[in-house]
Design an enzyme around this catalytic site. Structure first.
Site, PDB file in Angstrom:
ATOM      1  N   THR A  24       1.212  -1.282  -0.573  1.00  0.00           N
ATOM      2  CA  THR A  24       0.066  -0.098   0.018  1.00  0.00           C
ATOM      3  C   THR A  24       1.206   1.186   0.306  1.00  0.00           C
ATOM      4  O   THR A  24       2.078   1.496   0.852  1.00  0.00           O
ATOM      5  CB  THR A  24      -0.866  -0.145   0.961  1.00  0.00           C
ATOM      6  OG1 THR A  24      -1.723  -1.156   1.853  1.00  0.00           O
ATOM      7  CG2 THR A  24      -2.269   1.075   1.527  1.00  0.00           C
ATOM      8  N   PHE A  49       1.032   5.207   0.904  1.00  0.00           N
ATOM      9  CA  PHE A  49       0.667   6.189   1.704  1.00  0.00           C
ATOM     10  C   PHE A  49       1.226   7.481   0.835  1.00  0.00           C
ATOM     11  O   PHE A  49       2.253   8.137   0.946  1.00  0.00           O
ATOM     12  CB  PHE A  49       0.774   5.728   2.849  1.00  0.00           C
ATOM     13  CG  PHE A  49       0.676   4.797   3.713  1.00  0.00           C
ATOM     14  CD1 PHE A  49       0.540   3.739   3.370  1.00  0.00           C
ATOM     15  CD2 PHE A  49      -1.128   4.889   4.259  1.00  0.00           C
ATOM     16  CE1 PHE A  49      -0.170   1.982   3.994  1.00  0.00           C
ATOM     17  CE2 PHE A  49      -1.401   3.774   5.089  1.00  0.00           C
ATOM     18  CZ  PHE A  49      -1.405   2.748   5.211  1.00  0.00           C
TER      19      PHE A  49
END
Ligand SMILES: O=C(O)C(=O)C[C@]1(C(=O)O)C=C[C@@H](O)C=C1
Length: 384
Positions: free
Chosen positions: A269, A271
């Site tokens: 992921t 960010f």
């Protein structure tokens, strides 16, 4: 003119002034809270929800002393965890400012908290109930930064945060990639075959699609992975598990029934780190720039827009389109309103300090109906 149709949006080229952040890791800035903004706490929506759920007859009680003991331990432990900021608390008080305060969405044990710690080691990670709350917490000087997920290698984009980037006026000052390794968690004594449903963040559920389908579990979406774990533990659920991190299992006293249940072992992921002020775009290391623009309709217009980068050998790393909401859209003059106008979010591998990037945006500005630089920041080259 099309430009007037997007006049409520910030004008290009804003947000490239008063630099103040050198990206991760960063030192604490001497932000002094405004006294008026830190005086009252509201009722937490999550607690209200928990109370309502307590009354839910589906929340099965585990029998026996072990479960009671675990529950006591979990409850006592939970009291020591920071409570998520809700939107009603945004005028509440803040503690001392000895560490950088970084807002994230979720509760303790969420991946976003780990990402915040990776981006800003030794920071004070501040949980927030919603993404909007994290944005607002920065805007109101309650915290110094926000760290929010923007895309995942399996689940794709987190659209909500793309939209919020435009609804708020924060700057992207960095990115951090985090390897997300999901576990299937349940209360002690509960076996995989006892589970009928599984709670987690929609992104996490999507990332574990294959495993959850194989197990035949009904998915229930909640605000964050750690919140799911907390709920399963607090309500001593026997028929439900949670998809969350091994850290969440430890925090909420749950058992890990299965590890690495994401569809692909490489589950990353990305960010974004957000701040009130932009950073100075450098050329000393690899930088990336994020922009958003809209275009007139017509054949090849997007092709032309992307060509401004190709012509200058600038590599694009991400393109995302989102509906341009609540606009008197093209054709509205002749009562032929269309409802599919788009904003294009593009990340490209160059710093705003590079002449080629300046030229590319100058070129794009000639025909874009709206253009905004969201931030120019160092590339996270770590493998998460
Ligand atoms: O729920 C969490 O733990 C989060 O940090 C949110 C979130 C997301 O929104 O993508 C972050 C990382 C994972 O991709 C799954 C969930």
């Amino acid at each position: 003119m099309a430009a007037s149709r997007v006049s409520h949006l910030p004008q290009y080229p804003i947000r490239q002034s008063s630099p103040s952040d050198a990206g991760p890791p960063t030192s604490l800035k001497a932000f002094e809270p405004h006294p008026k903004r830190y005086n009252k706490l509201g009722i937490r929506a999550s607690l209200q929800r928990e109370n309502e759920l307590n009354k839910n007859p589906q929340a099965l009680e585990l029998q026996g002393t072990l479960a009671d003991f675990q529950s006591d331990v979990v409850s006592k432990h939970l009291n020591t965890l920071p409570r998520p900021l809700s939107s009603t608390q945004l005028s509440g008080s803040v503690s001392d400012r000895s560490r950088l305060r970084v807002a994230y969405q979720g509760v303790s044990g969420a991946y976003s908290e780990s990402a915040a710690q990776k981006a800003y080691p030794n920071c004070e990670a501040v949980p927030c109930e919603q993404f909007d709350t994290a944005f607002e917490a920065v805007e109101r000087w309650l915290v110094d930064r926000a760290v929010l997920p923007i895309e995942n290698s399996l689940g794709g984009s987190i659209h909500r945060n793309y939209d919020l980037l435009l609804q708020h006026s924060l700057h992207i000052v960095g990115e951090v990639k985090y390897a997300v390794r999901h576990c299937l968690l349940a209360n002690h004594g509960v076996k995989i075959e006892d589970l009928k449903r599984v709670l987690s963040h929609p992104q996490a559920l999507a990332q574990c699609e294959n495993t959850l389908t194989r197990l035949g579990l009904v998915r229930e979406a909640v605000d964050d992975t750690a919140g799911a774990a907390k709920h399963v533990a607090l309500h001593k659920l026997e028929d439900a598990g949670a998809v969350a991190s091994s850290g969440a299992a430890e925090i909420y006293g749950l058992n890990i029934l299965a590890q690495d249940i994401q569809d692909d072992s490489d589950n990353i992921t990305r960010f974004l780190m957000l701040a009130r002020e932009p950073i100075i775009p450098g050329t000393d290391r690899a930088f990336k720039t994020s922009i958003v623009f809209s275009l007139e309709e017509g054949p090849g217009v997007l092709f032309k827009a992307l060509a401004v980068f190709a012509l200058r050998q600038i590599n694009l790393t991400k393109i995302e389109s989102r509906p341009l909401r609540k606009q008197p859209l093209r054709g509205s003059d002749d009562n032929n309103t269309k409802y599919f106008d788009y904003l294009f979010y593009v990340d490209f591998e160059a710093s705003m300090a590079d002449q080629s990037a300046q030229n590319a945006l100058g070129h794009l500005k000639e025909f874009a109906t709206f253009l905004l630089v969201l931030g120019s920041y160092p590339v996270d080259k770590s493998t998460a």
